[in-house]
Write a protein that holds these residues in place. Structure first.
Motif, PDB file in Angstrom:
ATOM      1  N   THR A 134       0.803  -1.227   0.000  1.00 11.13           N
ATOM      2  CA  THR A 134       0.000   0.000   0.000  1.00 11.13           C
ATOM      3  C   THR A 134       0.832   1.270   0.000  1.00 11.13           C
ATOM      4  OG1 THR A 134      -0.096  -0.092   2.402  1.00 11.13           O
ATOM      5  CG2 THR A 134      -1.910  -1.071   1.200  1.00 11.13           C
ATOM      6  N   ALA A 154       0.917   8.732   2.390  1.00 17.51           N
ATOM      7  CA  ALA A 154       0.896   7.790   1.280  1.00 17.51           C
ATOM      8  C   ALA A 154       0.732   6.356   1.728  1.00 17.51           C
ATOM      9  CB  ALA A 154       2.178   7.926   0.474  1.00 17.51           C
ATOM     10  N   LEU A 156      -0.623   3.405   4.932  1.00 11.51           N
ATOM     11  CA  LEU A 156      -1.540   3.225   6.046  1.00 11.51           C
ATOM     12  C   LEU A 156      -0.759   3.535   7.320  1.00 11.51           C
ATOM     13  CD1 LEU A 156      -3.013  -0.176   4.923  1.00 11.51           C
ATOM     14  CD2 LEU A 156      -4.184   1.986   4.881  1.00 11.51           C
ATOM     15  N   GLU A 160      -3.800   1.633  11.751  1.00 12.91           N
ATOM     16  CA  GLU A 160      -4.540   0.853  10.759  1.00 12.91           C
ATOM     17  C   GLU A 160      -3.886  -0.499  10.526  1.00 12.91           C
ATOM     18  OE1 GLU A 160      -6.554   4.188   7.882  1.00 12.91           O
ATOM     19  OE2 GLU A 160      -4.400   3.957   7.865  1.00 12.91           O
ATOM     20  N   LEU A 163      -4.765  -2.751  13.252  1.00 13.35           N
ATOM     21  CA  LEU A 163      -6.136  -3.249  13.092  1.00 13.35           C
ATOM     22  C   LEU A 163      -6.201  -4.365  12.063  1.00 13.35           C
ATOM     23  CD1 LEU A 163      -8.447  -0.133  13.211  1.00 13.35           C
ATOM     24  CD2 LEU A 163      -8.607  -2.199  14.585  1.00 13.35           C
ATOM     25  N   ILE A 164      -5.478  -4.160  10.973  1.00 14.43           N
ATOM     26  CA  ILE A 164      -5.494  -5.171   9.920  1.00 14.43           C
ATOM     27  C   ILE A 164      -4.950  -6.488  10.442  1.00 14.43           C
ATOM     28  CG2 ILE A 164      -4.427  -5.828   7.731  1.00 14.43           C
ATOM     29  CD1 ILE A 164      -4.610  -2.829   6.992  1.00 14.43           C
ATOM     30  N   HIS A 167      -7.432  -8.124  12.647  1.00 17.78           N
ATOM     31  CA  HIS A 167      -8.553  -8.775  11.956  1.00 17.78           C
ATOM     32  C   HIS A 167      -8.108 -10.032  11.232  1.00 17.78           C
ATOM     33  CE1 HIS A 167     -11.563  -5.948  12.987  1.00 17.78           C
ATOM     34  NE2 HIS A 167     -10.894  -4.922  12.504  1.00 17.78           N
ATOM     35  N   VAL A 168      -6.914  -9.979  10.672  1.00 12.69           N
ATOM     36  CA  VAL A 168      -6.420 -11.181   9.986  1.00 12.69           C
ATOM     37  C   VAL A 168      -6.308 -12.324  10.975  1.00 12.69           C
ATOM     38  CG1 VAL A 168      -4.397 -12.214   8.907  1.00 12.69           C
ATOM     39  CG2 VAL A 168      -5.214 -10.026   8.125  1.00 12.69           C
ATOM     40  N   GLU A 171      -9.586 -13.738  11.930  1.00 10.04           N
ATOM     41  CA  GLU A 171     -10.208 -14.618  10.947  1.00 10.04           C
ATOM     42  C   GLU A 171      -9.575 -16.002  10.943  1.00 10.04           C
ATOM     43  OE1 GLU A 171      -9.754 -12.575   7.302  1.00 10.04           O
ATOM     44  OE2 GLU A 171     -11.101 -10.973   7.914  1.00 10.04           O
TER      45      GLU A 171
ATOM     46  N   PRO B 351     -12.449 -11.815   4.789  1.00 14.10           N
ATOM     47  CA  PRO B 351     -12.303 -10.577   4.011  1.00 14.10           C
ATOM     48  C   PRO B 351     -10.913  -9.960   4.137  1.00 14.10           C
ATOM     49  CG  PRO B 351     -13.713 -10.232   5.918  1.00 14.10           C
ATOM     50  CD  PRO B 351     -13.473 -11.698   5.823  1.00 14.10           C
ATOM     51  N   PHE B 352     -10.350  -9.991   5.332  1.00 13.67           N
ATOM     52  CA  PHE B 352      -9.055  -9.340   5.495  1.00 13.67           C
ATOM     53  C   PHE B 352      -7.928 -10.173   4.897  1.00 13.67           C
ATOM     54  CE2 PHE B 352     -11.082  -6.428   8.332  1.00 13.67           C
ATOM     55  CZ  PHE B 352     -10.345  -5.285   8.158  1.00 13.67           C
ATOM     56  N   ARG B 378      -5.145   0.733  -0.565  1.00 17.32           N
ATOM     57  CA  ARG B 378      -5.257   1.546   0.649  1.00 17.32           C
ATOM     58  C   ARG B 378      -6.708   1.864   0.943  1.00 17.32           C
ATOM     59  NH1 ARG B 378      -0.625   4.349  -0.939  1.00 17.32           N
ATOM     60  NH2 ARG B 378      -1.696   6.117  -1.849  1.00 17.32           N
ATOM     61  N   PHE B 381      -8.555  -1.208   2.173  1.00 17.66           N
ATOM     62  CA  PHE B 381      -8.244  -1.517   3.569  1.00 17.66           C
ATOM     63  C   PHE B 381      -9.005  -0.584   4.491  1.00 17.66           C
ATOM     64  CE2 PHE B 381      -4.267  -3.791   2.318  1.00 17.66           C
ATOM     65  CZ  PHE B 381      -4.555  -4.938   2.996  1.00 17.66           C
ATOM     66  N   ARG B 382      -8.962   0.695   4.149  1.00 21.73           N
ATOM     67  CA  ARG B 382      -9.644   1.667   5.015  1.00 21.73           C
ATOM     68  C   ARG B 382     -11.144   1.431   5.011  1.00 21.73           C
ATOM     69  NH1 ARG B 382      -5.484   6.220   3.307  1.00 21.73           N
ATOM     70  NH2 ARG B 382      -4.037   5.879   5.010  1.00 21.73           N
ATOM     71  N   ILE B 385     -11.919  -1.521   7.231  1.00 21.11           N
ATOM     72  CA  ILE B 385     -11.826  -1.162   8.645  1.00 21.11           C
ATOM     73  C   ILE B 385     -13.042  -0.339   9.048  1.00 21.11           C
ATOM     74  CG2 ILE B 385     -10.528   0.200  10.315  1.00 21.11           C
ATOM     75  CD1 ILE B 385      -8.006  -0.623   8.789  1.00 21.11           C
ATOM     76  N   ILE B 388     -16.163  -2.453   9.396  1.00 20.92           N
ATOM     77  CA  ILE B 388     -16.272  -3.205  10.645  1.00 20.92           C
ATOM     78  C   ILE B 388     -16.673  -2.276  11.781  1.00 20.92           C
ATOM     79  CG2 ILE B 388     -14.841  -4.325  12.389  1.00 20.92           C
ATOM     80  CD1 ILE B 388     -13.730  -6.039  10.267  1.00 20.92           C
TER      81      ILE B 388
END
Lengths: 202, 782
Positions: A134, A154, A156, A160, A163-164, A167-168, A171, B351-352, B378, B381-382, B385, B388
């Motif tokens: 990203t 530019a 994340l 963030e 958080l990703i 969440h991963v 899951e 999903p992630f 990007r 992803f946002r 988030i 959710i």
């Protein structure tokens, strides 16, 4: 653009010998003409040298567009040096070709994502990978530099990314120990997009 | 002291991730530990080193950082400078500056605090990050000291897994026939003449095998637009090949026999007498091989085993069979490449993970597309988030009712109204084709209007969907469904009207219905006003006022309409796209986005016209071929000029499902009118089938006359009971196959779970890697 074309013309292109191309055709999924094409492509990338190096990544636009290029070079150089000779280059293209079985691709994808080499994809690996994907910053990022990053518009930001990762793990792996190969395989086998996307043709 | 700090400052600029290191000591440590970093960028370093050596020692840090900035941008080629998107470039431009700030902060840190509060805050954030990073870094450096060792470790594991999966490559693994020939070639190597022959044969075979047209342009497209667009174009190429096969089929089975043995009413002179304009409009060729009506053989005119009367229905059936098989093999091949992978439940379950591991498109080779993709990722992803977070919020507050009345109005009134309007216009245009053409003074008026309709009516869909106020994800799907429905309704109405006309002609001919033509009212489309009933020969009838309406060759008229529609659909579409692309580019100064859905629907629509049209004109596949080619060359041309890289990331697998699914659906829908035309009783005015008989009847009559064994087999195959039985067996087999696939997957998972739990219980993680590996091998082997 023009300048590059001019420089490519300077060196003399070598042709693969017949025995070599036959050998390569036997050991990879490519046919002979494919191999000859790849060889000339390889030569124009290296400008006549024998090996592709990390330094070439910034120069070759096809490779530069790939954020994982550095990691891929590192992996397929087999000693971590990032120097790709032609047979290693062929191995790389083979792993990313359409004819390669999906299971093999899965293995390579796992190896690619395991940036720190500890056998599992941990939070650092995911953060680094997502960051590579990203971030529109410089693309030459050796895998050891993971975990240190500068927040900017530019990419994340750290929150963030956290958080990703959260969440991963939610899951896949509630214990938050990181994804083992089998976890990884289990998810990616449910992901038809992965196969379509995990292929390079230059 | 100065020298190592310099070099670290340099590498810090090369790589932003290094810039926020807290202290020179750690930098130093880094430098020592990983000599590879500095070795990676020799050019950069030497350039910057030269600049620092010239500068006075007092300003070392600042000079080093600032002077190396341009070098870094040189070496890495101003990463996204090529991108036309101004926002992206701005962000990138902002980024190196930020790096410089950060690194300056770090180095100035020892001298004194900076003035601005923001910077302090930022630095605090940074230092928090760094603390975390330090901990992990310390852990890492302890466990695995050498970077290369790590890579090799990873590689070792990867190779082991691959060895478990696949047997070492054998010679005949890829293509058995080619390798067989090669081995044969080696055996007879001593005989030079034979060898030369074999070599040439083999190379020819290989070149044919690798003959994938448009490969270079496809590669270019893939690099710039990604896999989803590539798949669409591969789909277009597939349709193109399908049309090639169909065109060959029709030529060989129908047209060439006609050339060899033309009926008495045909002469080649027709083609020279009609003039260019008529030729282009398709007029004046009614009695030639171009249309169904031209295959009019008097009884006994065709001798021998070949008779167009039964070859024609056979070819229609073959057309559908070939298309059916081609599409199914295509889908099967797609499934096979994903071998054991299951094709369900990705997005919704993970999903992630899907986003993280499956979303980068490695096929992309252009900088611009890569930076677009980054931006898209990007955003996604946002969005995820935010989704959710919203979802968590929504659990507490639910208030959907305020907006819903708008949706009901839009869905319940405006949308049906639009469909009704479409149907009316199509019915009017088809039934009044003659009048419309006379009003506009060109035979293409009707098909042009139909094309315009199919292009203009979807324009309102985005507004409608906006009014209906769906979620962003749902609205895309709704737009797609509506686009497809609209096109489907158009096509269905068109085909239905055409077949109604066909049926009416039959009734009139049989004397069930009598239509009069007076001075005031004219005959409906496809009928001519004749002075009297002049018998079955339709070309004898002379147009005359105030008599009975006699059916003309309605099949020819349908064929003309369909062919014209195909041509206008392609050409007008291309023209419209071209004009729109130019205006968009000059007005908004940015390149427009490619809409994959529209492209796919257009391709499928054209192919359905080919399928239906081929029953009435053997050259329909040929024209379809031409149209496909025009579309492809135009798209190749315009993709370079008027289309920018995709903003919206398309899912490749969904695109693939969409394209083939739609084509299959279209084929099934098209087989309805085709089978209707097979059993429809013809009026015998034109075409190969005798009066009062249908194609199906002719075919079964022929089967009756064949030798006993053949007849029995065919009759058995045609028996509905047996057909239903076969169908049941087939579906049963499919279900079993699917179950087996799922079962395999679960078995593997269950085994793996058992195995891991055992391992965790018995073995220690650190000490006994080798045992774990051995065990895993055993489990996989079993």
């Amino acid at each position: 653009m023009e300048e590059r074309e001019r420089t490519t013309k300077k060196f003399q292109k070598k042709r693969l010998s017949k025995a070599e191309s036959t050998h390569y055709a036997r050991t990879t999924n490519f046919s002979k003409s494919e191999i000859l094409r790849l060889h000339s492509k390889f030569q124009s990338m290296t400008k006549g040298r024998d090996e592709l190096t990390f330094g070439d990544i910034g120069r070759i636009s096809e490779v530069k567009a790939n954020p994982f290029a550095h990691r891929i070079f590192e992996l397929f150089s087999e000693d971590g040096s990032g120097n790709l000779s032609f047979d290693k280059f062929l191995n790389m293209m083979d792993a990313f070709s359409d004819d390669t079985p999906s299971e093999v691709k899965l293995v390579w994808a796992f190896a690619m994502w395991d940036f720190d080499g500890d056998g599992i994809i941990g939070s650092g690996d995911i953060k680094h990978g997502v960051d590579l994907m990203t971030h529109s910053g410089p693309l030459v990022q050796p895998s050891i530099h993971m975990l240190q990053r500068v927040p900017s518009n530019a990419g994340l930001d750290a929150e963030e990314l956290d958080l990703i990762v959260k969440h991963v793990f939610q899951e896949v792996d509630p214990d938050c120990e990181g994804l083992s190969y089998f976890d990884f395989r289990r998810i990616l086998t449910r992901m038809p997009d992965f196969l379509h996307n995990f292929h390079i043709s230059i | 002291m100065a020298a190592p700090q310099e070099s670290t400052a340099l590498s810090a600029d090369d790589d932003p991730s290094l810039t926020n290191l807290p202290s020179p000591q750690q930098d130093h440590l880094y430098e020592v530990e990983h000599p590879s970093i500095s070795a990676l960028q020799p050019a950069n370093q030497s350039g910057a080193a030269a600049s620092t050596s010239s500068s006075p020692p007092g300003h070392e840090y600042d000079d080093a950082t600032f002077s190396s900035l341009p070098t870094s941008s040189e070496v890495f080629g101003s990463h996204d400078a090529a991108s036309s998107s101004s926002l992206e470039t701005r962000q990138d431009a902002a980024r190196p500056e930020h790096n410089v700030d950060a690194s300056c902060d770090v180095f100035v840190d020892g001298a004194g605090p900076s003035s601005e509060e923001n910077e302090i805050h930022e630095r605090r954030l940074l230092s928090e990050d760094i603390c975390k990073a330090e901990e992990e870094q310390a852990y890492k450096t302890n466990t695995l000291s050498d970077e290369r060792a790590k890579v090799q470790n990873t590689l070792k594991e990867a190779h082991e897994r691959i060895c478990q999966l696949v047997q070492p490559k054998q010679e005949d693994a890829k293509n058995s026939t080619v390798h067989f020939i090669e081995r044969l070639m080696q055996k007879i190597e001593d005989k030079s003449l034979i060898r030369k022959l074999v070599v040439s044969v083999v190379s020819f075979y290989k070149s044919v095998q690798e003959l994938t047209p448009w490969r270079n342009s496809l590669k270019e497209i893939e690099g710039k637009f990604g896999s989803a667009v590539l798949l669409t174009f591969i789909f277009l190429r597939f349709v193109f090949f399908l049309n090639v096969i169909l065109a060959i089929l029709w030529l060989v089975a129908i047209v060439i026999p006609f050339w060899k043995d033309p009926p008495s009413i045909f002469s080649w002179k027709q083609f020279f007498h009609i003039g260019f304009k008529n030729f282009f409009q398709g007029n004046g060729l009614e009695k030639s091989w171009v249309y169904y009506g031209g295959y009019f053989f008097h009884p006994g005119e065709q001798s021998g085993w070949y008779k167009t009367a039964y070859m024609y229905p056979c070819t229609i059936i073959a057309t559908f069979l070939v298309s059916w098989i081609a599409i199914l093999t295509r889908i099967a091949r797609r499934l096979r490449t994903s071998s054991k992978l299951l094709m369900y439940g990705s997005e919704s379950n993970y999903p992630f993970c899907t986003l993280v591991f499956g979303s980068w498109d490695f096929a992309i080779t252009s900088q611009e597309a890569a930076s677009r993709l980054r931006k898209g990722l990007r955003m996604r992803f946002r969005e995820k988030i935010a989704d959710i977070r919203n979802h968590e919020k929504r659990l507490s507050i639910t208030d959907p009712k305020t907006k819903s009345y708008k949706r009901y109005i839009a869905l319940g009134m405006l949308w049906p109204f639009q469909i009704a309007a479409n149907v009316t216009i199509v019915v009017f245009l088809v039934s009044q084709a003659d009048k419309v053409n006379q009003t506009f003074k060109t035979d293409y008026a009707q098909s042009l209007l139909l094309t315009t309709l199919s292009m203009v009516s979807p324009l309102s869909i985005p507004f409608l969907v906006k009014l209906e106020d769906w979620n962003p994800a749902t609205s895309e799907r709704v737009v797609l469904i509506k686009l497809f429905t609209l096109r489907l309704v158009n096509a269905c109405t068109l085909f239905y009207r055409l077949y109604m006309a066909l049926a009416q002609a039959g009734y009139v001919k049989a004397g069930i219905q009598v239509l009069n033509c007076m001075d005031s009212e004219e005959c409906p489309d496809g009928f001519t006003c004749c002075s009297a009933n002049v018998g079955s020969n339709w070309n004898v009838c002379t147009p005359h006022k105030a008599q009975l309406c006699m059916p003309g060759c309605i099949e020819n008229i349908m064929a003309k309409q369909l062919l014209r529609l195909m041509l206008t659909n392609t050409l007008v579409g291309v023209l419209w796209d071209f004009v729109y692309g130019i205006t968009y580019k000059s007005y908004y100064k940015i390149k427009r986005q490619l809409s994959l859905e529209t492209l796919v629907i257009d391709i499928v629509y054209l192919e359905s016209l080919v399928w239906v049209g081929s029953s009435f004109s053997p050259i329909a596949p040929l024209l379809g071929l031409f149209c496909n080619y025009v579309t492809f060359s135009y798209m190749k041309f315009s993709l370079r000029r008027y289309y920018g890289p995709m903003k919206k990331p398309y899912s490749a697998s969904r695109t693939s499902n969409l394209t083939h699914g739609l084509l299959l659906l279209a084929l099934i829908l098209c087989s309805l009118p085709a089978s209707a035309s097979l059993v429809q009783k013809t009026n015998g005015i034109c075409g190969p089938i005798a009066e009062g008989s249908s194609m199906y009847q002719t075919l079964s009559d022929y089967i009756e006359g064949t030798p006993t064994l053949f007849r029995v087999i065919l009759q058995w195959l045609g028996n509905p009971v047996i057909l239903i039985g076969l169908l049941l067996l087939l579906s049963f087999g499919l279900i079993v196959l699917r179950e087996k696939l799922v079962q395999n997957q679960f078995l593997f998972q269950a085994r793996y779970k058992m195995f891991t739990t055992c391992c965790l219980l018995t073995l220690n993680h650190t000490g006994e890697h080798e045992k774990i590996r051995l065990l895993s091998k055993k489990v996989i082997d079993s």
